[in-house]
Design a protein around this motif. Structure first.
Motif, short mmCIF file in Angstrom:
data_model
loop_
_atom_site.label_atom_id
_atom_site.label_comp_id
_atom_site.label_asym_id
_atom_site.label_seq_id
_atom_site.Cartn_x
_atom_site.Cartn_y
_atom_site.Cartn_z
N SER A 226 50.61 52.34 18.47
CA SER A 226 50.22 52.94 17.20
C SER A 226 51.28 53.95 16.81
O SER A 226 51.90 54.58 17.67
CB SER A 226 48.84 53.59 17.29
N VAL A 227 51.50 54.11 15.51
CA VAL A 227 52.59 54.94 15.01
C VAL A 227 52.03 56.05 14.14
O VAL A 227 51.17 55.82 13.29
CB VAL A 227 53.59 54.09 14.18
N SER A 228 52.53 57.26 14.36
CA SER A 228 52.20 58.38 13.48
C SER A 228 53.49 59.12 13.18
O SER A 228 54.40 59.19 14.01
CB SER A 228 51.18 59.32 14.11
N HIS A 229 53.59 59.66 11.97
CA HIS A 229 54.79 60.35 11.53
C HIS A 229 54.55 61.86 11.52
O HIS A 229 53.57 62.34 10.95
CB HIS A 229 55.20 59.88 10.13
N GLY A 230 55.44 62.56 12.16
CA GLY A 230 55.31 64.00 12.23
C GLY A 230 56.11 64.57 13.38
O GLY A 230 57.00 63.92 13.93
N LYS A 231 55.78 65.79 13.75
CA LYS A 231 56.48 66.52 14.79
C LYS A 231 55.47 67.03 15.81
O LYS A 231 54.41 67.54 15.46
CB LYS A 231 57.23 67.70 14.17
N VAL A 232 55.80 66.84 17.09
CA VAL A 232 54.92 67.34 18.15
C VAL A 232 55.02 68.86 18.20
O VAL A 232 56.10 69.43 18.38
CB VAL A 232 55.30 66.72 19.51
N ASP A 233 53.88 69.51 18.05
CA ASP A 233 53.84 70.97 18.07
C ASP A 233 53.50 71.53 19.44
O ASP A 233 53.97 72.60 19.82
CB ASP A 233 52.81 71.49 17.07
#
Length: 690
Positions: free
Chosen positions: A283-290
Motif C-alpha cells: 500500500s502506498v501513502s504520500h508524505g513524510k515520516v514524522d
C-alpha cells in the motif's frame, strides 16, 4: 541485486560483455566483468585493496619533495598499520554513496528493527528481528531504492508464502508492506517498447528505446537540472505514453494526476512493484515520516494531514546516502573550496566541467562522484581528467583548443550552487546521460562511431534507431584489440535491437511480468459429444510469484546453485470459481498450474502440479511459442499470439493464446483449448481481464 540498466549501458567502451551474459546483469556478473577489465587493462596498476584512506594533505610549494609531489595521503591497512604516500595528483573515485542516511524521527527507536535498504538481505533475517511483533513492514523513501526494496520484499513475502514445503516464518499471509513516499513516481519495468502504441508491441531492454538519439535533436540540450513547467509536462507525457497508463489502474495512490504533471517527474525501475500495489500487498501513502513511537509510524502529507500506521513490525529506510563521508579524508580547506554541504544529498560538492575537478585545486580530480553515475560518463570523466592533467591543468596555455573552449564556457559550479535552492530541481541534477556524453565528446574531440549496419525505424520520429552506448565513443588512441571489443559490443547492441523489434524476443518476459496478481476469468466449454455437457466457468485466476522451484528441472536448478547463479522466478497459478453446466448442474471448480519463465532461453512454459502436493510442479504441460504478427494480414490489428500442443495419452490439446497489450502492460488475454481424442471433442475459451 539486478542492475536497472542493461549490459549495453553498464559497460566500458573497450570491453564487450560475454555473449551469454543476461541483458540485465546481477551484481556478481558486474563483479566478474570488472575482474575481466582489470585483467585486460590494469595488471600493471599498483592496487592497495583493503586499505582505508585516513587523511590527505595538500602540500605547500615549500613542503613538496624534489620529485614535485603535491599530495600526502595517509592510509590504514587491515593489519592496523598506518602508511604515508606522496603523489603528484589525487583522483577521487570513492563513490557518491558513502554513508546511509538515517532520518532523526526513526533513528533512535529501540522497539522495532530499523535498517537501511542497503542492509536488507533476506526476509527471514528481517522478521527474526521483530520477535513476532507487528505485521506491517514500512518502507520509507520515494526514489529508485524505495520502489526497488518494496518490490523486493514483496517478492520475498510472496515466495515464502506460496512456495512448497513448510516455512520457518509464521503467519506470512498476515504481513503487508506500507510504502511511504513524498511523491508519486513513474515505475518502469526492465523491458519497454519502442512502439508502445502497437497492438503487439515489440520489447527491448528499457535503456535502448530511452537512449535512442534519433528521437532528439542533433544538438542536445540538458533535460535535467532545472526543470521548467513546460519541460515537466512534456516528460510526464512521454512517460505516460511509454507505459500506456497514468498508473491509476494499479492504484489511485500510484497515479500521476494533472496536479503532478507541473512538477519535475521522478521515475523508478521495478518489474514487480506496480502489480504488487494492485494486489494490495504493497500500500502506498504520500508524505513524510514524522515519528516512530513504539510500533506506530506517524506520517504527515504535503497538505498537513496526519495519519498513523499501527502494528509495525519493521522499518526499512530507502532514504539514500550522504556523499560527504566519501571525501572526509580531504583537508577542511579543500572541502570549503569545493563548497561541500553534507546535508545536500544531491549536490554535495560543486565541481567544474560536469563533476571532474575544481580550478582552485588543479591537482585534484573526480570520477563518478555524482548522483546516478553512468558507466559511459565515468569513462569520459576519467579521460577528461587525464587529458586535463597531461596538458598541465585547467589554467595551462597548452590545453587542446576544444578543451580550452569547453572550460571557458563551463558553468557547472555556478549551476550546482543554484540548483541547491531551486524548487524545480530534477531527480538527477548534474545532467542527463546523452547530453553529458555529448559535452565530454566535444571537449575531448571524440567522434561518435556510427551504427555498423542498418537499424530499425521506430516512432515517434520514424527514423532509424541511433542507440547511445559507451562503445559508440571509443578512445582516439584505442588499440586494435580495443577497437575489436568496441565493434563486438556495438554488434551485440544492434543484434539485440533487431531481434527485439523484428521477432518475438523478450515478449515472453513481458507477458510473464505482467501476469502477476489476480484476474477475472470467464470461460466457455463447448462439447461436441452428448456424453459431455457444455457449460460456463466464472471465477478468478491468481498468479502468485515465487522463486523458481527445483521440481522438473533438477539438474538445471542444482547447476545454478553450484555456480551461485540466479534460479529465477515462477508463478503458482490458482483458479477458483463456479462451473454451470448446460444440463443445469453446477459445482465449485479449481485447478492449479506452475508457470515458468526461463531467462536464458527466453521461454514461457506451463507445468502440471503434483496431485499429492499442489504447490509443487510435476511435469511439463506445454511450452508457449509466440507467433510474430503479420503486418500485411487483413482485418483488425493483431495482438501477440502464441500456441502450444500437448499429447495426453490419446488426447491432443491444441492451445491458442492471445495477449492484448497496452504499451508495456497486459490489458487482457485469452486462452483457448481444442481437445480431440477417442472420447473427447470439445473447445474451451477463457478470457482474462483485470
Amino acid at each position: 541485486m539486478v542492475a536497472n540498466q542493461s549490459k549495453h549501458t553498464v559497460q566500458f567502451s573497450d570491453l564487450a560483455w560475454p555473449d551469454d551474459a543476461p541483458e540485465f546483469p546481477r551484481a556478481w556478473h558486474i563483479g566478474r566483468y570488472l575482474e575481466r577489465y582489470h585483467d585486460r587493462y590494469c595488471r600493471d596498476a599498483n592496487l592497495h585493496l583493503g586499505e582505508r584512506v585516513l587523511s590527505s594533505e595538500l602540500l605547500q610549494p615549500s613542503d613538496q619533495s624534489a620529485e614535485g609531489a603535491k599530495w600526502k595521503v595517509s592510509t590504514c591497512g587491515q593489519d592496523g598499520q598506518q602508511l604515508h604516500h606522496t603523489f603528484d595528483y589525487l583522483l577521487v573515485a570513492s563513490g557518491f554513496f558513502g554513508k546511509p542516511v538515517i532520518p532523526p524521527p526513526v533513528a533512535a527507536s529501540g522497539d522495532i528493527p530499523v535498517l537501511h535498504s542497503s542492509q536488507y538481505r533476506t526476509l527471514s533475517a528481517l522478521l527474526e528481528q521483530t520477535k513476532g511483533v507487528g505485521r506491517k513492514i514500512v518502507v520509507v523513501g520515494g526514489q529508485m531504492s524505495g520502489v526497488e526494496i518494496a518490490g523486493t520484499i514483496a517478492t520475498h513475502l510472496s515466495s515464502a508464502q506460496h512456495s512448497p514445503g513448510p516455512s520457518p516464518l509464521q503467519d506470512l499471509d498476515k504481513y503487508s508492506i506500507h510504502h511511504v513516499s513524498p511523491r508519486p513516481v513513474w515505475v518502469f519495468p526492465l523491458f519497454t517498447s519502442p512502439k508502445p502504441a502497437s497492438p503487439a508491441p515489440p520489447f527491448l531492454p528499457m535503456d535502448l528505446p530511452s537512449y535512442n538519439l534519433a528521437n532528439r535533436s542533433d544538438n542536445l540540450t540538458n533535460m535535467q537540472g532545472h526543470v521548467s513547467t513546460e519541460a515537466a509536462k512534456s516528460r510526464h507525457s512521454i512517460y505516460e505514453t511509454m507505459l500506456g497508463t497514468d498508473q491509476s489502474d494499479f492504484s489511485p495512490n500510484l497515479a500521476i494526476t494533472n496536479t503532478d504533471t507541473d512538477k519535475p517527474p521522478y521515475l523508478a525501475v521495478s518489474d514487480t512493484y506496480a502489480d504488487f500495489v494492485r494486489t494490495g500487498l504493497i500500500s502506498v501513502s504520500h508524505g513524510k515520516v514524522d515519528s516512530l513511537t513504539g510500533s506506530t509510524v506517524t506520517v504527515t502529507t504535503a497538505r498537513g494531514e496526519v495519519s498513523k500506521i499501527d502494528d509495525v513490525a519493521a522499518v526499512v529506510l530507502a532514504t539514500g546516502f550522504e556523499a560527504a563521508s566519501s571525501i572526509s579524508f580531504l583537508p577542511s580547506s579543500v572541502q570549503e573550496t569545493l563548497s561541500v554541504v553534507p546535508s545536500d544529498l544531491n549536490t554535495t560538492v560543486a565541481l567544474a566541467f560536469h563533476g571532474t575537478h575544481h580550478p582552485a585545486v588543479p591537482s585534484l580530480g573526480f570520477v563518478g562522484f555524482y548522483r546516478s553515475p553512468y558507466w559511459g560518463v565515468m569513462e569520459m570523466q576519467a579521460r577528461f581528467v587525464t587529458a586535463l592533467w597531461a596538458a598541465g591543468g585547467p589554467a595551462s596555455s597548452s590545453l587542446p583548443p576544444k578543451m580550452a573552449v569547453a572550460l571557458e564556457k563551463d558553468d557547472s559550479i555556478e549551476r550546482t550552487l543554484t540548483l541547491r535552492t531551486d524548487p524545480r530541481v530534477s531527480q538527477f541534477p548534474m545532467g542527463d546521460y546523452p547530453w553529458l556524453m555529448q559535452e565530454f565528446s566535444r571537449a575531448l574531440e571524440i567522434d561518435r562511431t556510427p551504427p555498423l549496419g542498418k537499424m530499425p525505424r521506430v516512432p515517434p520520429a520514424d527514423k532509424s534507431m541511433d542507440i547511445l552506448t559507451p562503445a559508440r565513443y571509443p578512445a582516439k588512441q584505442a588499440t586494435e584489440a580495443q577497437r575489436t571489443e568496441v565493434t563486438r559490443s556495438i554488434q551485440q547492441t544492434e543484434s539485440t535491437t533487431w531481434s527485439g523489434v523484428s521477432s518475438a524476443r523478450f515478449v515472453a518476459k513481458a507477458v510473464f511480468r505482467s501476469l502477476l496478481g489476480e484476474w477475472k476469468l470467464e470461460r466457455d466449454l463447448v462439447s461436441r459429444l452428448p456424453t459431455h455437457p457444455s457449460g460456463h466457468f466464472s471465477g478468478t485466476a491468481r498468479f502468485l510469484l515465487r522463486e523458481r522451484t527445483r521440481d522438473g528441472r533438477e539438474a538445471e536448478h542444482d547447476a545454478a546453485l553450484e555456480s551461485d547463479d540466479y534460479v529465477g522466478l515462477e508463478y503458482l497459478y490458482i483458479e477458483e470459481g463456479m462451473f454451470a453446466a448446460s444440463n443445469g448442474f453446477s459445482f465449485r471448480a479449481t485447478r492449479r498450474y506452475v508457470w515458468r519463465y526461463d531467462e536464458k532461453k527466453d521461454k514461457l512454459s506451463v507445468w502440471f502440479v503434483k496431485t499429492d502436493d499442489q504447490k509443487r510442479a510435476d511435469y511439463l504441460f506445454h511450452q508457449v511459442e509466440f507467433i510474430i504478427p503479420d503486418p500485411e494480414a487483413e482485418g483488425a490489428p493483431q495482438a501477440w499470439r502464441a500456441n502450444a500442443g500437448h499429447l495426453c495419452i490419446d488426447d491432443f490439446y491444441d492451445v491458442d493464446y492471445r495477449f492484448n497489450f497496452k504499451a508495456v502492460n497486459l490489458r487482457d488475454w485469452s486462452l483457448a483449448y481444442r481437445v480431440k481424442g477417442p472420447k473427447k471433442d470439445y473447445t474451451i475459451e477463457g478470457t482474462y481481464t483485470r
